[in-house]
Design an enzyme around this catalytic site. Structure first.
Site, PDB file in Angstrom:
ATOM      1  N   GLY A 157     -33.071  -6.296  35.636  1.00 31.68           N
ATOM      2  CA  GLY A 157     -33.417  -7.561  36.271  1.00 31.68           C
ATOM      3  C   GLY A 157     -34.463  -8.305  35.466  1.00 31.68           C
TER       4      GLY A 157
ATOM      5  N   CYS B  95     -33.342   0.144  33.011  1.00 29.84           N
ATOM      6  CA  CYS B  95     -34.301  -0.882  32.626  1.00 29.84           C
ATOM      7  C   CYS B  95     -35.251  -1.197  33.783  1.00 29.84           C
ATOM      8  CB  CYS B  95     -33.568  -2.113  32.100  1.00 29.84           C
ATOM      9  SG  CYS B  95     -34.618  -3.256  31.179  1.00 29.84           S
ATOM     10  N   TYR B  96     -35.121  -2.370  34.405  1.00 31.49           N
ATOM     11  CA  TYR B  96     -35.975  -2.689  35.547  1.00 31.49           C
ATOM     12  C   TYR B  96     -35.830  -1.642  36.650  1.00 31.49           C
ATOM     13  CZ  TYR B  96     -37.944  -5.233  39.518  1.00 31.49           C
ATOM     14  OH  TYR B  96     -38.700  -5.593  40.619  1.00 31.49           O
TER      15      TYR B  96
ATOM     16  N   HIS C 258     -29.859  -0.127  28.048  1.00 34.13           N
ATOM     17  CA  HIS C 258     -28.706  -0.541  28.853  1.00 34.13           C
ATOM     18  C   HIS C 258     -27.458   0.231  28.411  1.00 34.13           C
ATOM     19  CE1 HIS C 258     -30.409  -3.966  31.089  1.00 34.13           C
ATOM     20  NE2 HIS C 258     -31.226  -4.060  30.059  1.00 34.13           N
TER      21      HIS C 258
ATOM     22  N   GLU D 100     -24.643   0.247  29.787  1.00 32.87           N
ATOM     23  CA  GLU D 100     -23.412  -0.444  30.171  1.00 32.87           C
ATOM     24  C   GLU D 100     -22.900  -1.416  29.116  1.00 32.87           C
ATOM     25  OE1 GLU D 100     -26.763  -3.038  31.888  1.00 32.87           O
ATOM     26  OE2 GLU D 100     -26.403  -0.937  31.366  1.00 32.87           O
TER      27      GLU D 100
ATOM     28  N   VAL E   1      -2.649 -15.861  36.375  1.00 36.13           N
ATOM     29  CA  VAL E   1      -2.537 -14.417  36.576  1.00 36.13           C
ATOM     30  C   VAL E   1      -3.048 -14.023  37.957  1.00 36.13           C
ATOM     31  CG1 VAL E   1      -3.233 -12.161  35.703  1.00 36.13           C
ATOM     32  CG2 VAL E   1      -2.851 -14.037  34.103  1.00 36.13           C
ATOM     33  N   ASP E   2      -4.227 -14.535  38.319  1.00 32.58           N
ATOM     34  CA  ASP E   2      -4.877 -14.088  39.549  1.00 32.58           C
ATOM     35  C   ASP E   2      -4.020 -14.369  40.781  1.00 32.58           C
ATOM     36  OD1 ASP E   2      -6.888 -13.691  37.711  1.00 32.58           O
ATOM     37  OD2 ASP E   2      -8.005 -15.465  38.302  1.00 32.58           O
ATOM     38  N   SER E   3      -3.601 -15.618  40.927  1.00 35.55           N
ATOM     39  CA  SER E   3      -2.858 -15.981  42.132  1.00 35.55           C
ATOM     40  C   SER E   3      -1.467 -15.356  42.145  1.00 35.55           C
ATOM     41  CB  SER E   3      -2.767 -17.500  42.274  1.00 35.55           C
ATOM     42  OG  SER E   3      -1.962 -18.051  41.267  1.00 35.55           O
TER      43      SER E   3
ATOM     44  N   LYS F 130     -10.853  -9.418  35.603  1.00 36.35           N
ATOM     45  CA  LYS F 130      -9.576  -9.944  35.121  1.00 36.35           C
ATOM     46  C   LYS F 130      -8.693  -8.851  34.523  1.00 36.35           C
ATOM     47  CE  LYS F 130      -8.586 -13.876  34.605  1.00 36.35           C
ATOM     48  NZ  LYS F 130      -7.821 -14.858  35.414  1.00 36.35           N
TER      49      LYS F 130
END
Length: 509
Positions: free
Chosen positions: A53, A80-81, A167, A169, A224-226, A365
């Site tokens: 953060g 981290c934070y 980090h 990630e 793609v999403d819909s 996505k």
């Protein structure tokens, strides 16, 4: 399914943490940092991750978790934070304005710790901190250091509480995935049960419980999403799905015909021609947030009329994803900054007659594309580049007019055709054209021109949370520029955007 909770302290990497956990086939949820111990217990997580953060833990009002979470007996990893907050709450000392690290550092792990099993003796780790740990809490020991930071990772192995200043990630940390895997499987004992098959099973059940025997109006855009959402809902509610495609006059050239050809037979798709009403509402509007809100409200009005026409219908399904929520608001009660509103989120009117169904709002996505494969959608549809819900309105900087829409449609069509011909379409995450609100002087046929400027934008990414500009070949860019200038009357200058995200965003508005 086992799950991990990610406590939100405002880092833009929060969703990346959740994504990395899911890559290990463990379900993850992002929750407010204020979540109570009782709420945590009810969710029965196998582990907690406290995110990074922007705040300093020593600053008054800094976001902190409930200290009681450390007494739950659930394994905890502070990043981290999150590490600094853990250390301070458990009796350690965090120094402000001391050792700072930004970028790569050589990290030396204590490989006897469960968190660092299997790591190399030295590995590159991504640091981004201004505060540092000055004194350990009681019961903790140092399990990793850098040249500048003697307490770069700490642990109370008995209580299974860990902290890392780097980090794990991000891609910039060489063995970050291994660190997270060790936390998930060696320390938390999680079982890898999160797959798209399990997602389909859970979501179809949830949708059926939510809507009962009623109809669902499904907003299909052709993206793609819909498209994936519509196929998932078709599986859940069958013929009670009413799929509609709204042509708002802000689509890619030929989009309506292409969508009907690809999805019409699968979904019994209804097309609504609303071009005139959308363009009328946008007349004279240049501010991008106003555009999004106008378009969001107008979509809802169209859907409410459709619900009356094919109804009665009380439920509206739309393809909202994780990144849409991320950039629209701190959707999980954390202190994350708002980047811009997505029309599905920040652009919706406060009062709606329809109740939202958003079965994909937990997915990134790439997860949606994997879900599409599982549902049997064709590759050409699944691999389509993302297209914003407000359409070309947010790729036309300044006011939107029918003529400017036409210019952008033609330029966009040329860019897409050339990407496919060159075999580059599937090598980039997203490619688009932006029409600028400026004109420039040019020369055509020995005559002076004063026409529009366009920008080509192409990026590489895996989840749209971060992106880099695509290194497209010079001869390719030259060919696209030449075609646009020669074939699209009204554009006499083409440039290429070489900005990454961050600091820029993928779309310009």
């Amino acid at each position: 399914m086992d799950r991990v909770l990610v406590l939100d302290f405002g880092s833009q990497y929060n969703r990346l943490i959740a994504r990395r956990v899911r890559e290990q086939h463990v379900f993850s949820e992002i929750v407010p940092h204020r979540i109570t111990p009782d709420e945590i217990t009810r969710r029965t997580p196998c582990g907690l991750i406290l995110s990074g953060g922007p705040a300093s833990v020593s600053r008054p009002g800094a976001p902190l978790p409930d200290p009681a979470i450390y007494r739950l007996g659930i394994p905890i990893l502070g990043i981290c934070y999150g590490m600094q907050a853990t250390a301070q709450l458990l009796g350690g000392t965090v120094a402000s304005g001391g050792t700072r690290e930004y970028g790569h550092s050589d990290f030396a792990p204590d490989r006897s710790s469960l968190l660092f099993k299997g790591l190399k003796r030295s590995t590159r780790a991504w640091m981004s901190h201004g505060d540092s740990l000055a004194r350990l809490p009681r019961g903790f020991s140092v399990i990793g250091r850098t040249q500048a930071l003697p307490r770069a990772a700490i642990a109370d192995e008995r209580r299974r509480i860990y902290g890392v200043q780097f980090h794990p990630e991000v891609e910039h940390t060489d063995q970050g995935r291994k660190v997270l895997a060790n936390f998930l499987f060696r320390i938390c004992g999680c079982q890898p049960g999160w797959t798209m098959k399990s997602f389909i099973r859970v979501k179809t059940s949830e949708v059926r419980d939510l809507v009962g025997g009623e109809k669902v109006l499904c907003a299909v855009s052709g993206g793609v999403d819909s498209s994936v959402m519509a196929m998932l809902l078709r599986r859940a509610v069958g013929d009670r799905l009413v799929a509609v495609f709204v042509d708002n006059g802000l689509l890619r050239k030929g989009e309506a015909k292409e969508v009907m050809r690809a999805l019409g037979p699968r979904l019994n798709l209804h097309i609504i021609d609303a071009q005139a009403r959308f363009l009328r509402r946008l007349a004279g509007v240049a501010d991008p947030e106003r555009k999004r809100k106008i378009i969001g409200r107008e979509f809802i009005r169209v859907f409410e009329q459709a619900a009356e026409r094919w109804g009665p219908i009380r439920f509206l399904a739309q393809g909202t994803l994780y990144p849409d929520l991320v950039e629209s608001r701190s959707a999980y009660g954390g202190p994350s900054a708002t980047i811009k509103s997505h029309h599905n989120v920040g652009g919706l009117p406060r009062r709606m007659k329809l109740r939202l169904v958003e079965p994909l709002r937990e997915l990134f996505k790439d997860e949606v594309r994997a879900l599409g494969h599982e549902l049997g959608l064709p590759d050409r549809l699944i691999r389509r580049h993302p297209f914003p819900g407000p359409g070309l309105a947010v790729r036309i900087l300044g006011t939107v007019t029918p003529e400017r829409v036409r210019l952008l449609q033609e330029a966009d069509r040329i860019f897409t055709i050339e990407l496919r011909k060159a075999g580059l379409y599937d090598r980039v995450w997203q490619a688009l054209v932006v029409l600028l609100p400026v004109r420039s002087v040019g020369v055509m046929g020995d005559e002076r021109t004063y026409e529009n400027a366009a920008v080509l934008r192409a990026v590489t990414s895996t989840d749209a949370m971060t992106a880099d500009w695509a290194r497209l070949p010079d001869d390719f860019l030259s060919r696209v520029s030449s075609r646009i200038i020669n074939e699209v009357r009204g554009i006499n200058r083409v440039t290429y955007d070489i900005s990454s995200k961050p600091p820029a965003t993928i779309e310009w508005e």
